[in-house]
Design an enzyme around this catalytic site. Structure first.
Site, short mmCIF file in Angstrom:
data_model
loop_
_atom_site.label_atom_id
_atom_site.label_comp_id
_atom_site.label_asym_id
_atom_site.label_seq_id
_atom_site.Cartn_x
_atom_site.Cartn_y
_atom_site.Cartn_z
N GLU A 240 28.17 -26.61 -38.33
CA GLU A 240 28.91 -26.48 -37.07
C GLU A 240 30.14 -25.58 -37.25
O GLU A 240 30.46 -24.78 -36.38
CB GLU A 240 29.33 -27.88 -36.61
CG GLU A 240 30.00 -27.90 -35.26
CD GLU A 240 30.08 -29.30 -34.67
OE1 GLU A 240 29.12 -30.09 -34.84
OE2 GLU A 240 31.10 -29.62 -34.04
N ARG A 266 46.39 2.28 -19.72
CA ARG A 266 47.48 1.84 -18.85
C ARG A 266 48.78 2.56 -19.27
O ARG A 266 49.16 2.52 -20.45
CB ARG A 266 47.66 0.33 -18.97
CG ARG A 266 48.85 -0.23 -18.25
CD ARG A 266 48.54 -0.52 -16.82
NE ARG A 266 49.64 -1.21 -16.15
CZ ARG A 266 49.71 -1.36 -14.85
NH1 ARG A 266 48.74 -0.90 -14.06
NH2 ARG A 266 50.71 -1.99 -14.30
N GLN A 277 55.46 -0.43 -29.62
CA GLN A 277 55.12 -1.25 -30.78
C GLN A 277 54.85 -2.71 -30.41
O GLN A 277 54.00 -3.37 -31.02
CB GLN A 277 56.23 -1.18 -31.81
CG GLN A 277 56.25 0.12 -32.59
CD GLN A 277 57.23 0.09 -33.75
OE1 GLN A 277 58.20 -0.67 -33.72
NE2 GLN A 277 56.99 0.92 -34.74
#
Lengths: 377, 86
Positions: A240, A266, A277
């Site tokens: 799992e 953008r 940064q």
């Protein structure tokens, strides 16, 4: 040490990505469990990846199975559906390793095809992280185990046709010898599946309570030997903690790509926001965690494929990848600003979904406890 | 060092927190006395498989095989004998 995928593994990854984008994503609108998408995953044999062809599976190795789930986590928009598929595979792995030939023949074909939905029931209302402190009991009476108690938050539980239930069969013994696994079918008397519970995320994954009141379970439905439950649980957790993080890592890769693209496209103050940064560092950290996550995930999956124990690697991987995903999702919302907060862009959904990854299959705190114990502290 | 001494040494150093208490005897019941719990089994399995180059399969992952140093040692004996015969 070879870090590249084989040709077959690369094809498997590409095939699953294409399948999820084209066949699954159009079916997973909204927060409900998409039956049609589940059926398509079954037709595609996603639930049957690691199982033999004799039992209706694809017969791929464990590392390739992890790669397949990684691809699904990357391309499928519905993390709840991915979790449901992984839960199904995990139940099959338990049956494959500990089941009798009759149990394998009876259950694995339906599991691989998705015709029947499987769940494993460990957690109870009073025992989450301390899973083996369970109170559900099965006592041998009149030629069957009589199962009494309830299980909580069970993934796939409200829909489950078959449930692998962990129960105390010898209250006198300590947990290591006192717990057994029983395969319960939905038609068994006294077994009730309660309605799905509302959650913060992973909304399409159906989680709920299962109740057993004098539910008779025949001897042939004992999975493994009586008293072997805790050991089956430990084995199961290694698988799992390799497969669920594989899906999370795929999601992390998608989020990294989405953020990197957004940061290039953008503009603010006359330049792409990736030139700042404060944005670039967040995305660099996503890339770093993605690459480090791959190393530990593929290491633990390779060890399992080689039939080695990998509890330490699986716990480190589960902890690192789930925490990295949660951090990346939070950063992704911040990088996208107002768009990240709006539901229609899906980023806030990834964040809500990611929070559960640090809780189920052992919380991050429990993973640290396990790591500490395994290094002898 | 005999198998049982190697196993005892690991149990003392890694599962009992470094040997503050009395080392378990060969017949001491490790699970019943709480010396090995479910975490401990995971650590012990990994140690046995790596140290003795054996694989302990699902059928052998039974509490009785890990009940005492004696029973663990017998399991390792059987597995290493099988490996030699092969």
């Amino acid at each position: 040490m070879d870090f590249s995928f084989s040709e077959e593994q690369a094809v498997l990854r590409e095939t699953i990505i294409r399948f999820a984008l084209k066949e699954i994503n159009p079916l997973v609108e909204g927060d409900h469990f998409a039956r049609e998408a589940w059926a398509k995953c079954g037709e595609m044999q996603l639930m049957g990846l690691p199982f033999s062809e004799e039992h209706g599976g694809c017969g791929v190795d464990f590392l390739s199975t992890a790669l397949g789930i990684y691809a699904l986590g990357y391309a499928c928009r519905d993390a709840g559906l991915v979790h449901a598929v992984v839960t199904q595979i995990l139940c099959g792995l338990q049956i494959r390793q500990f089941g009798t030939e009759e149990q394998k023949k009876k259950y694995l074909p339906d599991l691989c095809s998705g015709r029947r939905i499987f769940a494993q029931a460990i957690t109870e209302a009073g025992s989450g992280s301390d899973a083996l402190a369970m109170r559900t009991q099965a006592r041998w009476e009149g030629g069957a185990f009589l199962l009494n108690g309830s299980k909580m938050f069970i993934s796939n539980g409200p829909l489950a046709d078959v449930v692998i239930v962990f129960a105390v069969t010898n209250p006198e013994a300590r947990t290591l010898g006192g717990i057994s696994c029983l395969i319960v079918e939905k038609e068994f008397p006294g077994f009730e599946r309660c309605r799905a519970m509302e959650k913060m995320g992973l909304k399409s994954l159906q989680n709920g309570e299962l109740v057993f009141e004098d539910t008779p379970v025949p001897a042939e439905n004992l999975l493994g030997r009586e008293g072997q439950g805790a050991i089956i649980f430990n084995e199961s957790m290694e698988w799992e903690r390799s497969l669920l993080p594989a899906s999370h890592l795929g999601t992390l890769e998608r989020i990294f790509e989405t953020c990197a693209r957004h940061a290039r496209e953008r503009n603010a103050f006359g330049q792409p926001i990736g030139k700042f940064q404060s944005v670039a560092h967040k995305i660099a950290e996503m890339k770093m965690n993605l690459e480090l996550g791959k190393l530990i995930l593929f290491k633990s999956a390779s060890m399992k494929e080689q039939k080695k124990r990998a509890p330490l690697e699986a716990s480190i991987g589960k902890l690192f990848i789930s925490e990295s995903l949660k951090k990346a999702c939070l950063d992704a919302v911040q990088i996208h600003g107002g768009y990240g907060y709006m539901c229609e862009y899906g980023i806030e959904r990834d964040l809500r979904d990611s929070i559960a990854s640090t809780i189920y299959s052992g919380t991050s705190e429990v993973q640290k406890n396990i790591i500490a114990r395994l290094i002898g502290l | 060092m005999a198998f049982r001494d190697v196993i005892r040494s690991f149990i003392v150093s890694d599962l009992m927190g470094g040997g503050a208490g009395e080392p378990p005897k060969d017949s001491d019941l490790l699970i019943e006395e709480g010396i090995i719990d479910s975490f401990g089994i995971m650590a012990l399995l990994g140690f046995l498989e790596e140290k003795f180059a054996i694989h302990i399969s699902g059928d052998e992952l039974l509490p009785e095989n890990f009940a005492s140093i004696e029973s663990i040692s017998s399991l390792v004996d059987r597995k290493t004998e099988l490996r030699t015969e092969a």
